[in-house]
Design a protein around this motif. Structure first.
Motif, mmCIF file in Angstrom:
data_model
loop_
_atom_site.group_PDB
_atom_site.id
_atom_site.type_symbol
_atom_site.label_atom_id
_atom_site.label_comp_id
_atom_site.label_asym_id
_atom_site.label_seq_id
_atom_site.Cartn_x
_atom_site.Cartn_y
_atom_site.Cartn_z
ATOM 1 N N GLU A 249 -0.921 -5.997 4.545
ATOM 2 C CA GLU A 249 -1.559 -7.248 4.954
ATOM 3 C C GLU A 249 -1.550 -8.270 3.827
ATOM 4 O O GLU A 249 -1.362 -9.467 4.054
ATOM 5 C CB GLU A 249 -3.007 -6.967 5.375
ATOM 6 N N GLN A 250 -1.730 -7.811 2.595
ATOM 7 C CA GLN A 250 -1.891 -8.735 1.473
ATOM 8 C C GLN A 250 -0.594 -9.043 0.734
ATOM 9 O O GLN A 250 -0.499 -10.066 0.054
ATOM 10 C CB GLN A 250 -2.932 -8.177 0.486
ATOM 11 N N THR A 251 0.397 -8.173 0.854
ATOM 12 C CA THR A 251 1.650 -8.402 0.121
ATOM 13 C C THR A 251 2.860 -8.562 1.027
ATOM 14 O O THR A 251 3.913 -9.010 0.579
ATOM 15 C CB THR A 251 1.935 -7.243 -0.847
ATOM 16 N N GLY A 252 2.741 -8.169 2.295
ATOM 17 C CA GLY A 252 3.877 -8.275 3.202
ATOM 18 C C GLY A 252 4.872 -7.145 3.081
ATOM 19 O O GLY A 252 5.945 -7.199 3.686
ATOM 20 N N THR A 253 4.532 -6.105 2.328
ATOM 21 C CA THR A 253 5.437 -4.978 2.159
ATOM 22 C C THR A 253 4.617 -3.710 1.948
ATOM 23 O O THR A 253 3.384 -3.749 1.907
ATOM 24 C CB THR A 253 6.399 -5.204 0.980
ATOM 25 N N THR A 254 5.284 -2.567 1.823
ATOM 26 C CA THR A 254 4.586 -1.300 1.622
ATOM 27 C C THR A 254 4.365 -1.067 0.132
ATOM 28 O O THR A 254 5.067 -1.642 -0.711
ATOM 29 C CB THR A 254 5.394 -0.125 2.189
ATOM 30 N N PRO A 255 3.411 -0.187 -0.219
ATOM 31 C CA PRO A 255 3.191 0.094 -1.638
ATOM 32 C C PRO A 255 4.430 0.620 -2.358
ATOM 33 O O PRO A 255 4.720 0.187 -3.487
ATOM 34 C CB PRO A 255 2.069 1.142 -1.624
ATOM 35 N N GLN A 257 7.613 0.217 -1.504
ATOM 36 C CA GLN A 257 8.615 -0.849 -1.603
ATOM 37 C C GLN A 257 8.272 -1.794 -2.749
ATOM 38 O O GLN A 257 9.139 -2.215 -3.511
ATOM 39 C CB GLN A 257 8.706 -1.619 -0.283
ATOM 40 N N TRP A 258 7.002 -2.139 -2.861
ATOM 41 C CA TRP A 258 6.567 -3.026 -3.937
ATOM 42 C C TRP A 258 6.816 -2.375 -5.294
ATOM 43 O O TRP A 258 7.276 -3.022 -6.238
ATOM 44 C CB TRP A 258 5.086 -3.346 -3.768
ATOM 45 N N ALA A 262 9.282 -3.735 -8.168
ATOM 46 C CA ALA A 262 8.816 -4.030 -9.518
ATOM 47 C C ALA A 262 9.679 -3.322 -10.555
ATOM 48 O O ALA A 262 9.971 -3.877 -11.616
ATOM 49 C CB ALA A 262 7.351 -3.598 -9.664
ATOM 50 N N ARG A 263 10.104 -2.096 -10.260
ATOM 51 C CA ARG A 263 10.917 -1.349 -11.215
ATOM 52 C C ARG A 263 12.311 -1.961 -11.364
ATOM 53 O O ARG A 263 12.844 -2.028 -12.476
ATOM 54 C CB ARG A 263 10.998 0.115 -10.782
#
Length: 342
Positions: A249-255, A257-258, A262-263
């Motif tokens: 809801e807050q980022t538009g993606t899954t944890p 995937q995020w 980031a990596r």
């Protein structure tokens, strides 16, 4: 200084012209110097622009021969046919190795000059089908923001021209200068929605003010360590199911995937700004092994870590003349790929 010539043709779309003019003009080196000199040029001193006004231009077509980069903005429907002199000047610049880029339907101009035959190209999505019919020798990519063939680049609409210009700045001068130019242009860190810009930022975007912000900052600080879904949920004080729902809801993606995003971003930054080995960067970015890192990096970025480093770290301080070579070391044309992780 790197000379940028913007070719103004009758019917020029003002936004297409102004976008590259401003982003190159805003660019500054760390010591404050301007690395680019931007000039408008035209076939005649006065050019009728789309919108009912006339531009007065003090440079002729001879400016293309002196330029390191030539940018061709789009033209409005009903613009007069291109003159043989304009087409000849573009072909001569291409033969000299000058980097040439189009904005929006400016791709039609490059294609008419024969500069896109056998290459990938993009244009505004509204004109993509017409473009493909008119120039069957061009491989049209309607879903990307821009395409980089090395010497010849094409972009979608005028906003995508900003992405393309920032990409060229990063090729020329590195990610730090490009990131500052993006801030000066008030550009977003990410272009979401399937067409992500091929621009490196030190950190992926964090939704400021959200209750997940401290967690996301913690993840960024701990990318080299093992980070699991269970660990993230526990640190957020939620069940895994609630955490995953709140995160999307807050980022538009899954944890996850995020985390992968980031990596990869961290690895891109290290490849550009350090002399560490690829194996060490894989470890610093938190990948389980160098092999897993190389596979993921190629899948996301579209090239190898080594080729990426050669393109963007090695491109600093160059003349900007691509010499017809693509940006990848394997000799293949490099398209602006979405940086979305499946």
């Amino acid at each position: 200084m790197h000379s940028v010539a913007i070719l103004v043709l009758d019917g020029v779309v003002p936004f297409d012209m102004a976008a590259p003019m401003q982003v190159f003009d805003f660019t500054r080196l760390p010591d404050g110097r301007r690395p680019y000199r931007v000039r408008l040029c035209a076939e005649r001193p006065e050019v009728a622009a789309d919108g009912g006004f006339v531009l007065r231009v003090d440079r002729g077509l001879d400016a293309l021969a002196d330029a390191d980069t030539v940018v061709v903005p789009g033209r409005a429907p009903g613009a007069p046919p291109l003159s043989p002199a304009v087409l000849a000047a573009l072909r001569e610049a291409a033969r000299a190795g000058t980097r040439i880029a189009s904005v929006c339907v400016g791709a039609f101009v490059l294609a008419e000059a024969g500069l896109l035959d056998g290459l990938r190209a993009t244009t505004h999505w509204v004109a993509a089908e017409e473009f493909a019919r008119a120039f069957p020798l061009v491989e049209v990519e309607p879903d990307v923001l821009y395409v980089d063939n090395g010497q010849i680049l094409t972009s979608a609409g005028a906003a995508a021209a900003l992405d393309m210009c920032l990409h060229m700045i990063r090729r020329d001068l590195g990610s730090a200068v490009a990131a500052n130019a993006a801030r000066m242009s008030v550009m977003p860190l990410e272009r979401e929605g399937g067409q992500a810009q091929f621009i490196v930022h030190e950190h992926p975007p964090v939704p400021r003010g959200s209750d997940l912000e401290p967690l996301l900052e913690w993840i960024e600080d701990n990318l080299a360590h093992e980070v699991t879904l269970a660990g993230m949920a526990a640190r957020a004080g939620m069940s895994e199911r609630t955490f995953s729902r709140r995160f999307r809801e807050q980022t538009g993606t899954t944890p996850l995937q995020w985390l992968l995003r980031a990596r990869v971003r961290r690895a891109q930054y290290l490849l550009e700004n350090s002399d560490h080995t690829v194996d060490r960067i894989a470890q610093q970015a938190g990948f389980g092994s160098p092999t897993a890192f190389r596979e993921r990096f190629r899948k996301v970025v579209g090239t190898t870590p080594y080729a990426y480093r050669m393109s963007f770290k090695g491109g600093r301080g160059g003349t900007g003349r691509a010499g017809g070579r693509p940006s990848g070391s394997d000799g293949q044309r490099q398209t602006a790929l979405p940086v979305a992780l499946g």
